[in-house]
Design a protein around this motif. Structure first.
Motif, PDB file in Angstrom:
ATOM      1  N   ARG A  17      11.022   7.463  -4.090  1.00  0.00           N
ATOM      2  CA  ARG A  17      11.837   6.342  -4.273  1.00  0.00           C
ATOM      3  C   ARG A  17      11.222   5.202  -5.479  1.00  0.00           C
ATOM      4  NH1 ARG A  17      14.131   5.762   0.944  1.00  0.00           N
ATOM      5  NH2 ARG A  17      16.306   7.854   1.623  1.00  0.00           N
ATOM      6  N   GLY A  18       9.771   6.002  -6.049  1.00  0.00           N
ATOM      7  CA  GLY A  18       9.778   5.071  -7.182  1.00  0.00           C
ATOM      8  C   GLY A  18       8.675   3.975  -6.505  1.00  0.00           C
ATOM      9  N   GLU A  19       8.505   3.799  -5.252  1.00  0.00           N
ATOM     10  CA  GLU A  19       7.179   2.505  -4.517  1.00  0.00           C
ATOM     11  C   GLU A  19       5.680   3.488  -5.210  1.00  0.00           C
ATOM     12  OE1 GLU A  19       8.620   0.422  -0.804  1.00  0.00           O
ATOM     13  OE2 GLU A  19       8.426   3.154  -0.942  1.00  0.00           O
ATOM     14  N   VAL A  20       4.491   2.203  -5.406  1.00  0.00           N
ATOM     15  CA  VAL A  20       3.093   2.933  -5.563  1.00  0.00           C
ATOM     16  C   VAL A  20       2.280   2.210  -4.519  1.00  0.00           C
ATOM     17  CG1 VAL A  20       3.856   3.340  -8.439  1.00  0.00           C
ATOM     18  CG2 VAL A  20       2.843   0.290  -7.308  1.00  0.00           C
ATOM     19  N   ARG A  21       1.225   2.860  -4.410  1.00  0.00           N
ATOM     20  CA  ARG A  21      -0.107   2.593  -4.090  1.00  0.00           C
ATOM     21  C   ARG A  21      -0.765   1.731  -4.692  1.00  0.00           C
ATOM     22  NH1 ARG A  21       0.554   8.273  -2.157  1.00  0.00           N
ATOM     23  NH2 ARG A  21       0.122   8.438  -0.446  1.00  0.00           N
ATOM     24  N   LEU A  22      -0.577   0.187  -4.723  1.00  0.00           N
ATOM     25  CA  LEU A  22      -1.181  -0.516  -4.909  1.00  0.00           C
ATOM     26  C   LEU A  22      -2.497  -1.698  -4.856  1.00  0.00           C
ATOM     27  CD1 LEU A  22      -0.747  -2.690  -7.762  1.00  0.00           C
ATOM     28  CD2 LEU A  22       0.197  -4.135  -6.219  1.00  0.00           C
ATOM     29  N   PHE A  23      -3.996  -1.181  -5.848  1.00  0.00           N
ATOM     30  CA  PHE A  23      -4.934  -1.969  -5.191  1.00  0.00           C
ATOM     31  C   PHE A  23      -4.993  -3.245  -6.176  1.00  0.00           C
ATOM     32  CE2 PHE A  23      -4.865   2.767  -5.161  1.00  0.00           C
ATOM     33  CZ  PHE A  23      -5.321   3.307  -3.424  1.00  0.00           C
ATOM     34  N   ALA A  24      -5.557  -4.043  -4.828  1.00  0.00           N
ATOM     35  CA  ALA A  24      -5.697  -5.643  -5.011  1.00  0.00           C
ATOM     36  C   ALA A  24      -7.374  -6.394  -5.005  1.00  0.00           C
ATOM     37  CB  ALA A  24      -4.620  -6.398  -4.342  1.00  0.00           C
ATOM     38  N   PHE A  25      -6.767  -6.941  -6.269  1.00  0.00           N
ATOM     39  CA  PHE A  25      -8.604  -7.016  -6.457  1.00  0.00           C
ATOM     40  C   PHE A  25      -8.825  -8.429  -6.893  1.00  0.00           C
ATOM     41  CE2 PHE A  25      -8.820  -3.248  -9.892  1.00  0.00           C
ATOM     42  CZ  PHE A  25      -8.939  -2.465  -9.119  1.00  0.00           C
ATOM     43  N   GLY A  26      -8.501  -9.283  -5.510  1.00  0.00           N
ATOM     44  CA  GLY A  26      -8.622 -11.217  -5.357  1.00  0.00           C
ATOM     45  C   GLY A  26      -8.229 -11.142  -3.707  1.00  0.00           C
ATOM     46  N   ASP A  27      -8.790 -12.355  -3.633  1.00  0.00           N
ATOM     47  CA  ASP A  27      -8.654 -12.934  -2.442  1.00  0.00           C
ATOM     48  C   ASP A  27      -7.208 -12.937  -1.635  1.00  0.00           C
ATOM     49  OD1 ASP A  27     -11.643 -13.863  -1.837  1.00  0.00           O
ATOM     50  OD2 ASP A  27     -11.838 -14.864  -2.718  1.00  0.00           O
ATOM     51  N   ASP A  28      -6.534 -13.122  -2.528  1.00  0.00           N
ATOM     52  CA  ASP A  28      -5.161 -13.190  -2.247  1.00  0.00           C
ATOM     53  C   ASP A  28      -4.009 -12.498  -2.671  1.00  0.00           C
ATOM     54  OD1 ASP A  28      -2.542 -14.395  -1.281  1.00  0.00           O
ATOM     55  OD2 ASP A  28      -2.412 -16.054  -2.451  1.00  0.00           O
ATOM     56  N   PRO A  29      -4.089 -11.029  -1.844  1.00  0.00           N
ATOM     57  CA  PRO A  29      -3.489  -9.556  -2.778  1.00  0.00           C
ATOM     58  C   PRO A  29      -1.771 -10.265  -3.421  1.00  0.00           C
ATOM     59  CG  PRO A  29      -4.774  -9.000  -1.159  1.00  0.00           C
ATOM     60  CD  PRO A  29      -4.824 -10.826  -1.121  1.00  0.00           C
ATOM     61  N   LEU A  30      -1.575 -10.389  -1.976  1.00  0.00           N
ATOM     62  CA  LEU A  30      -0.015 -11.448  -1.770  1.00  0.00           C
ATOM     63  C   LEU A  30       0.766 -12.237  -3.233  1.00  0.00           C
ATOM     64  CD1 LEU A  30       0.842 -12.331   1.866  1.00  0.00           C
ATOM     65  CD2 LEU A  30       1.121  -8.942   0.209  1.00  0.00           C
ATOM     66  N   ALA A  31      -0.568 -12.505  -3.526  1.00  0.00           N
ATOM     67  CA  ALA A  31       0.156 -13.376  -5.192  1.00  0.00           C
ATOM     68  C   ALA A  31       0.586 -12.736  -6.507  1.00  0.00           C
ATOM     69  CB  ALA A  31      -0.986 -14.757  -5.301  1.00  0.00           C
ATOM     70  N   LEU A  32       0.468 -11.207  -6.373  1.00  0.00           N
ATOM     71  CA  LEU A  32       0.335 -10.548  -7.587  1.00  0.00           C
ATOM     72  C   LEU A  32       2.045 -10.829  -7.194  1.00  0.00           C
ATOM     73  CD1 LEU A  32      -1.705  -7.213  -7.095  1.00  0.00           C
ATOM     74  CD2 LEU A  32      -1.812  -8.688  -8.475  1.00  0.00           C
TER      75      LEU A  32
END
Length: 178
Positions: A17-32
């Motif tokens: 359905r269009g979802e992607v894996r996302l790799f965050a580079f930071g202390d607060d990934p939810l801030a993305l």
């Protein structure tokens, strides 16, 4: 310093359905979810509609990405955010990797060894990569206080303490033909 900072990377699709894996580079990934994200060229904008934690990454739905084909087309896309949108570093031991790229690398005596070319995290902690002054293979140094005791952003330099070569490595080097 650059005006944009690499903050995440889109991985492979997750589901149909269009979802992607996302790799965050930071202390607060939810801030993305609150940033205006762009691709490397700054031409394509991305907005995170939803995001949830998975094993070693996040699963995200991006606005306008509605099927697996669209998600596949974004695999390995780096996501950047404007430096102005990021909070200042909390303390003197916190750095944006982008601020380290291009800094001079020196030994403790002040001799120039090279230039920082990249920062990596393969899962066991940050690694600093630098290109030696005279050319040749890049060097990898653990990004720890012991191995990189001085980070002088205003002075545009870092000091590294090279790991001591083991006796076996020294002997092997001596035995190599020229």
């Amino acid at each position: 310093m650059t005006d944009r900072v690499l903050i995440a990377r889109i991985g492979a699709p997750h589901g149909v359905r269009g979802e992607v894996r996302l790799f965050a580079f930071g202390d607060d990934p939810l801030a993305l979810k609150h940033y205006d994200l762009t691709d490397a060229g700054g031409k394509r904008a991305f907005h995170i509609a939803t995001m949830r934690a998975a094993k070693d990454h996040f699963v995200a739905r991006l606005k306008g990405v509605d099927d697996r084909n669209a998600a596949e087309a974004l695999t390995n896309t780096d996501l950047y955010v404007s430096r102005d949108a990021l909070p200042p570093a909390d303390d003197e031991d916190t750095f944006y990797h982008a601020d380290l790229i291009g800094l001079a690398v020196e030994d403790p005596a002040g001799m120039r060894l090279g230039t920082v070319t990249a920062m990596f995290d393969f899962g066991a902690g940050d690694i600093l990569e630098y290109a030696p002054e005279g050319g040749g293979k890049t060097r990898l140094i653990p990004f720890t206080k012991e191995a990189v005791p001085v980070i002088d952003i205003p002075g545009r330099r870092v000091v590294v303490v090279e790991p001591a070569e083991t006796e076996g490595e020294e002997e092997a080097e001596e035995d190599k033909p020229d």
